[in-house]
Design a protein around this motif. Structure first.
Motif, mmCIF file in Angstrom:
data_model
loop_
_atom_site.group_PDB
_atom_site.id
_atom_site.type_symbol
_atom_site.label_atom_id
_atom_site.label_comp_id
_atom_site.label_asym_id
_atom_site.label_seq_id
_atom_site.Cartn_x
_atom_site.Cartn_y
_atom_site.Cartn_z
ATOM 1 N N ALA A 266 28.787 4.909 59.695
ATOM 2 C CA ALA A 266 28.773 4.071 60.896
ATOM 3 C C ALA A 266 29.169 4.927 62.092
ATOM 4 N N MET A 267 28.769 4.510 63.280
ATOM 5 C CA MET A 267 29.029 5.316 64.466
ATOM 6 C C MET A 267 30.436 5.129 65.019
ATOM 7 N N TYR A 268 31.060 3.971 64.752
ATOM 8 C CA TYR A 268 32.408 3.772 65.283
ATOM 9 C C TYR A 268 33.211 2.866 64.353
ATOM 10 N N HIS A 269 34.499 2.822 64.619
ATOM 11 C CA HIS A 269 35.494 2.197 63.739
ATOM 12 C C HIS A 269 35.115 0.784 63.314
ATOM 13 N N ASP A 270 34.999 -0.131 64.277
ATOM 14 C CA ASP A 270 34.767 -1.527 63.917
ATOM 15 C C ASP A 270 33.367 -1.777 63.383
ATOM 16 N N GLN A 271 32.399 -0.957 63.757
ATOM 17 C CA GLN A 271 31.046 -1.114 63.232
ATOM 18 C C GLN A 271 31.031 -0.943 61.723
ATOM 19 N N GLY A 272 31.877 -0.050 61.221
ATOM 20 C CA GLY A 272 31.948 0.173 59.784
ATOM 21 C C GLY A 272 33.016 -0.638 59.081
ATOM 22 N N LEU A 273 34.193 -0.742 59.712
ATOM 23 C CA LEU A 273 35.326 -1.366 59.026
ATOM 24 C C LEU A 273 35.269 -2.887 59.003
#
Length: 362
Positions: A266-273
């Motif tokens: 994922a490109m950034y923290h919340d997009q993946g987490l």
């Protein structure tokens, strides 16, 4: 040391003891047979653990040692860093609880680097409070990168879902400036090698998400996919890495889609987490991939709102312990395989048959 010849020593840092860290450690280690599988080495305070085991009514006996080298198999070992009484104030970070979180992490990391423990499992910390006390990093990942002198990758894992993130704890407004073709390529290489070495996946398939809604929609909603992400994917694929994308993040985390891949970047923290914690919250493990040492943690925070109420679920912490052990064993087996392949051989041509024979002094 090879995991085949000794019981694995699992170092544990306590995190903020006014959160749920000590509670989940106690619960994860309460089974009297747990030491059949590994040797726990907790870096903390005997008085703190004695107090909290009474709060949570957990009947546990500890073996107090001065260093991890003294840890005994078959026992729950505590490296007694603080001998004074500690003041527990559940739900509220204090200077004392923050100082112990830092001391515990530093002592455990030092032991890991000296080979006194084999893997490290970290309980949740309060990043803001630690930085107020002089800790330089907004999380564990940056700290370990500095200590080990190598770039790591935040990697959230379960048996069925594995998600890495390209950028960590930065404002959303800074994300676009912190991705580049070279960075993505380096991260995917680390991810690919971790899947091979740490998770025994011979030819991993890696999905890469777009940064913008609908992965930029052909450039109409942003050009990072066209200018950065997709060129990186193409070059990685030409290297022989099975990288695919970029995929729109809003529709990717459906089981029939993500299950087709071994991992996701994922490109950034919340997009993946955000999707990871929704799909795999109780069993999720945070693993720092790409480092020479193995560190895992549960995929949740200090949870001050439930601290001291005997409500914390230890499953993610238990998963973090056994994931670290599994990765340690996988790495050893991988290294043994590589070393075996690299051993020099001589060929015998007797009777026209080629045989791989060891050299005389092998």
């Amino acid at each position: 040391m090879s995991s085949k010849h000794h019981k694995i020593k699992v170092g544990i840092s306590v995190g903020d003891f006014n959160g749920i860290g000590v509670e989940i450690i106690l619960k994860a280690l309460k089974d009297k047979n747990i030491t059949d599988f590994f040797t726990p080495v907790i870096f903390g305070s005997g008085k703190l653990f004695s107090y909290q085991k009474n709060v949570f009514k957990i009947n546990t006996t500890f073996n107090y040692v001065q260093s991890a080298k003294e840890a005994a198999n078959g026992k729950l070992n505590i490296v007694n860093l603080w001998k004074d009484n500690v003041n527990v104030d559940f739900g509220t970070p204090t200077e004392e609880s923050t100082k112990m979180a830092i001391d515990s992490l530093e002592a455990a990391t030092d032991a890991l680097m000296k080979g006194e423990i084999d893997v490290l499992v970290t309980a949740p910390i309060n990043k803001d409070e630690m930085m107020k006390q002089g800790f330089k990093h907004a999380g564990h990942t940056g700290y370990f990168e500095e200590k080990f002198g190598k770039k790591g990758l935040m990697f959230l894992v379960t048996e069925k879902l594995k998600v890495a993130v390209s950028t960590h704890h930065i404002p959303v407004s800074e994300i676009s400036k912190n991705i580049s073709k070279q960075k993505i390529k380096e991260q995917v290489r680390v991810l690919n090698q971790s899947l091979i070495e740490d998770f025994c996946i011979q030819k991993p398939k890696i999905a890469i998400l777009g940064l913008n809604p609908h992965a930029g929609d052909g450039g109409a909603i942003g050009k990072e996919e066209i200018e950065i992400i997709e060129p990186a994917i193409k070059e990685l694929f030409n290297e022989g890495i099975l990288a695919f994308g970029s995929f729109p993040a809003d529709s990717f985390f459906q089981p029939e889609k993500y299950s087709s891949f071994d991992a996701v970047l994922a490109m950034y923290h919340d997009q993946g987490l955000a999707p990871f914690k929704t799909l795999a919250y109780e069993e999720g493990v945070n693993y720092t991939a790409g480092l020479p040492f193995i560190r895992t943690s549960p995929d949740h925070g200090v949870a001050y709102d439930i601290a001291g109420k005997n409500l914390a679920d230890e499953q993610s912490f238990s998963e973090a312990i056994f994931t670290a052990i599994k990765i340690f064993k996988n790495r050893n087996e991988y290294q043994d395989l590589i070393e075996s392949r690299l051993k020099p051989r001589v060929l015998a041509h007797d009777n026209g048959i080629d045989e791989d024979l060891p050299e005389e002094n092998e």
